[in-house]
Design a protein around this motif. Structure first.
Motif, PDB file in Angstrom:
ATOM      1  N   VAL A  16      44.508  22.175  19.517  1.00 35.24           N
ATOM      2  CA  VAL A  16      44.266  21.124  18.537  1.00 35.24           C
ATOM      3  C   VAL A  16      44.302  19.774  19.241  1.00 35.24           C
ATOM      4  O   VAL A  16      45.190  19.511  20.047  1.00 35.24           O
ATOM      5  N   VAL A  17      43.326  18.935  18.926  1.00 39.79           N
ATOM      6  CA  VAL A  17      43.290  17.560  19.407  1.00 39.79           C
ATOM      7  C   VAL A  17      43.233  16.674  18.179  1.00 39.79           C
ATOM      8  O   VAL A  17      42.482  16.951  17.242  1.00 39.79           O
ATOM      9  N   THR A  18      44.040  15.617  18.153  1.00 40.95           N
ATOM     10  CA  THR A  18      43.971  14.666  17.050  1.00 40.95           C
ATOM     11  C   THR A  18      43.425  13.344  17.566  1.00 40.95           C
ATOM     12  O   THR A  18      43.639  12.978  18.716  1.00 40.95           O
ATOM     13  N   LEU A  19      42.721  12.662  16.697  1.00 42.93           N
ATOM     14  CA  LEU A  19      42.129  11.368  17.034  1.00 42.93           C
ATOM     15  C   LEU A  19      42.475  10.396  15.917  1.00 42.93           C
ATOM     16  O   LEU A  19      42.084  10.582  14.770  1.00 42.93           O
ATOM     17  N   SER A  20      43.239   9.373  16.258  1.00 44.71           N
ATOM     18  CA  SER A  20      43.620   8.333  15.303  1.00 44.71           C
ATOM     19  C   SER A  20      42.951   7.031  15.720  1.00 44.71           C
ATOM     20  O   SER A  20      42.982   6.669  16.895  1.00 44.71           O
ATOM     21  N   VAL A  21      42.373   6.326  14.763  1.00 46.39           N
ATOM     22  CA  VAL A  21      41.735   5.048  15.035  1.00 46.39           C
ATOM     23  C   VAL A  21      42.429   3.982  14.194  1.00 46.39           C
ATOM     24  O   VAL A  21      42.592   4.145  12.983  1.00 46.39           O
ATOM     25  N   PHE A  22      42.851   2.908  14.887  1.00 48.26           N
ATOM     26  CA  PHE A  22      43.525   1.784  14.240  1.00 48.26           C
ATOM     27  C   PHE A  22      42.853   0.485  14.664  1.00 48.26           C
ATOM     28  O   PHE A  22      42.136   0.442  15.659  1.00 48.26           O
ATOM     29  N   ASP A  23      43.107  -0.570  13.911  1.00 51.04           N
ATOM     30  CA  ASP A  23      42.541  -1.877  14.223  1.00 51.04           C
ATOM     31  C   ASP A  23      43.045  -2.428  15.549  1.00 51.04           C
ATOM     32  O   ASP A  23      42.325  -3.121  16.254  1.00 51.04           O
ATOM     33  N   ALA A  24      44.299  -2.144  15.897  1.00 48.80           N
ATOM     34  CA  ALA A  24      44.893  -2.717  17.102  1.00 48.80           C
ATOM     35  C   ALA A  24      45.714  -1.667  17.850  1.00 48.80           C
ATOM     36  O   ALA A  24      46.241  -0.728  17.247  1.00 48.80           O
ATOM     37  N   ALA A  25      45.836  -1.855  19.163  1.00 50.66           N
ATOM     38  CA  ALA A  25      46.566  -0.909  20.009  1.00 50.66           C
ATOM     39  C   ALA A  25      48.022  -0.765  19.575  1.00 50.66           C
ATOM     40  O   ALA A  25      48.573   0.342  19.605  1.00 50.66           O
ATOM     41  N   GLU A  26      48.648  -1.859  19.167  1.00 44.92           N
ATOM     42  CA  GLU A  26      50.054  -1.793  18.751  1.00 44.92           C
ATOM     43  C   GLU A  26      50.220  -0.879  17.546  1.00 44.92           C
ATOM     44  O   GLU A  26      51.210  -0.157  17.430  1.00 44.92           O
ATOM     45  N   GLN A  27      49.255  -0.927  16.633  1.00 45.20           N
ATOM     46  CA  GLN A  27      49.312  -0.068  15.447  1.00 45.20           C
ATOM     47  C   GLN A  27      49.136   1.394  15.843  1.00 45.20           C
ATOM     48  O   GLN A  27      49.785   2.283  15.283  1.00 45.20           O
ATOM     49  N   ALA A  28      48.278   1.663  16.811  1.00 43.77           N
ATOM     50  CA  ALA A  28      48.079   3.035  17.291  1.00 43.77           C
ATOM     51  C   ALA A  28      49.355   3.573  17.933  1.00 43.77           C
ATOM     52  O   ALA A  28      49.686   4.749  17.783  1.00 43.77           O
ATOM     53  N   SER A  65      44.371   6.040  25.166  1.00 43.16           N
ATOM     54  CA  SER A  65      43.980   5.001  24.221  1.00 43.16           C
ATOM     55  C   SER A  65      42.859   4.190  24.851  1.00 43.16           C
ATOM     56  O   SER A  65      42.675   4.186  26.067  1.00 43.16           O
ATOM     57  N   GLY A  66      42.108   3.540  24.020  1.00 48.57           N
ATOM     58  CA  GLY A  66      41.013   2.716  24.509  1.00 48.57           C
ATOM     59  C   GLY A  66      40.253   2.117  23.342  1.00 48.57           C
ATOM     60  O   GLY A  66      40.599   2.314  22.184  1.00 48.57           O
ATOM     61  N   ARG A  67      39.221   1.383  23.670  1.00 50.09           N
ATOM     62  CA  ARG A  67      38.395   0.741  22.647  1.00 50.09           C
ATOM     63  C   ARG A  67      37.209   1.635  22.319  1.00 50.09           C
ATOM     64  O   ARG A  67      36.689   2.332  23.187  1.00 50.09           O
ATOM     65  N   ILE A  68      36.780   1.619  21.072  1.00 51.51           N
ATOM     66  CA  ILE A  68      35.597   2.368  20.670  1.00 51.51           C
ATOM     67  C   ILE A  68      34.379   1.634  21.208  1.00 51.51           C
ATOM     68  O   ILE A  68      34.154   0.471  20.892  1.00 51.51           O
ATOM     69  N   ALA A  69      33.586   2.311  22.027  1.00 54.52           N
ATOM     70  CA  ALA A  69      32.409   1.702  22.639  1.00 54.52           C
ATOM     71  C   ALA A  69      31.149   1.953  21.811  1.00 54.52           C
ATOM     72  O   ALA A  69      30.214   1.168  21.836  1.00 54.52           O
ATOM     73  N   CYS A  70      31.130   3.052  21.066  1.00 55.97           N
ATOM     74  CA  CYS A  70      29.961   3.394  20.261  1.00 55.97           C
ATOM     75  C   CYS A  70      30.421   4.280  19.111  1.00 55.97           C
ATOM     76  O   CYS A  70      31.243   5.166  19.299  1.00 55.97           O
ATOM     77  N   GLN A  71      29.891   4.038  17.939  1.00 54.26           N
ATOM     78  CA  GLN A  71      30.276   4.831  16.775  1.00 54.26           C
ATOM     79  C   GLN A  71      29.102   4.863  15.805  1.00 54.26           C
ATOM     80  O   GLN A  71      28.398   3.878  15.642  1.00 54.26           O
ATOM     81  N   ALA A  72      28.885   5.997  15.176  1.00 52.43           N
ATOM     82  CA  ALA A  72      27.836   6.127  14.163  1.00 52.43           C
ATOM     83  C   ALA A  72      28.405   6.898  12.994  1.00 52.43           C
ATOM     84  O   ALA A  72      29.267   7.749  13.154  1.00 52.43           O
ATOM     85  N   GLU A  73      27.935   6.590  11.831  1.00 51.52           N
ATOM     86  CA  GLU A  73      28.346   7.291  10.613  1.00 51.52           C
ATOM     87  C   GLU A  73      27.105   7.716   9.849  1.00 51.52           C
ATOM     88  O   GLU A  73      26.064   7.066   9.937  1.00 51.52           O
ATOM     89  N   ALA A  74      27.227   8.784   9.086  1.00 54.04           N
ATOM     90  CA  ALA A  74      26.121   9.256   8.272  1.00 54.04           C
ATOM     91  C   ALA A  74      25.840   8.258   7.163  1.00 54.04           C
ATOM     92  O   ALA A  74      26.759   7.565   6.684  1.00 54.04           O
ATOM     93  N   ASP A  75      24.600   8.183   6.768  1.00 54.23           N
ATOM     94  CA  ASP A  75      24.230   7.362   5.607  1.00 54.23           C
ATOM     95  C   ASP A  75      24.947   7.891   4.375  1.00 54.23           C
ATOM     96  O   ASP A  75      24.994   9.094   4.151  1.00 54.23           O
ATOM     97  N   GLN A  76      25.515   7.026   3.590  1.00 54.85           N
ATOM     98  CA  GLN A  76      26.200   7.458   2.367  1.00 54.85           C
ATOM     99  C   GLN A  76      25.221   7.996   1.341  1.00 54.85           C
ATOM    100  O   GLN A  76      25.604   8.748   0.461  1.00 54.85           O
ATOM    101  N   THR A  77      23.951   7.648   1.453  1.00 55.37           N
ATOM    102  CA  THR A  77      22.963   8.098   0.473  1.00 55.37           C
ATOM    103  C   THR A  77      22.367   9.451   0.830  1.00 55.37           C
ATOM    104  O   THR A  77      21.735  10.079   0.010  1.00 55.37           O
ATOM    105  N   SER A  78      22.582   9.919   2.079  1.00 54.97           N
ATOM    106  CA  SER A  78      22.006  11.196   2.464  1.00 54.97           C
ATOM    107  C   SER A  78      22.861  12.342   1.892  1.00 54.97           C
ATOM    108  O   SER A  78      24.051  12.216   1.717  1.00 54.97           O
ATOM    109  N   SER A  79      22.209  13.451   1.610  1.00 56.47           N
ATOM    110  CA  SER A  79      22.954  14.609   1.087  1.00 56.47           C
ATOM    111  C   SER A  79      23.152  15.610   2.210  1.00 56.47           C
ATOM    112  O   SER A  79      22.322  15.759   3.089  1.00 56.47           O
TER     113      SER A  79
END
Length: 83
Positions: free
Chosen positions: A28-40, A67-81
């Protein structure tokens, strides 16, 4: 997850099951994303505390932490099924 989701700066949390190891148990690998490193870092401590609480029920082995910065991220369109 509810404890991590309640933390300041929470963006997302994912659990990835990597398959069975040589011992027949899933990895198992977990991935947590936070606004700032201190919060992570707070999240990481909270997760370690939770793992200690759960030790009577199952065994976890922490293999590392990155830990590190997100360099690239994509999300699915909310309108797509999804089908």
């Amino acid at each position: 997850m509810p404890r991590i989701k309640a933390l300041d700066g929470f963006v997302s949390y994912s659990v990835i099951v990597t398959g069975l190891g040589g011992d027949g148990l899933p990895g198992v690998v977990t991935l947590s994303v936070f606004d700032a490193a201190e919060q992570a870092k707070v999240s990481s401590k909270l997760a370690a505390d939770w793992a200690r609480e759960m030790s009577p029920f199952f065994s976890l082995e922490k293999l590392g932490e990155e830990s590190g910065r997100i360099a690239c991220q994509a999300e699915a369109d909310q309108t797509s099924s999804r089908t």
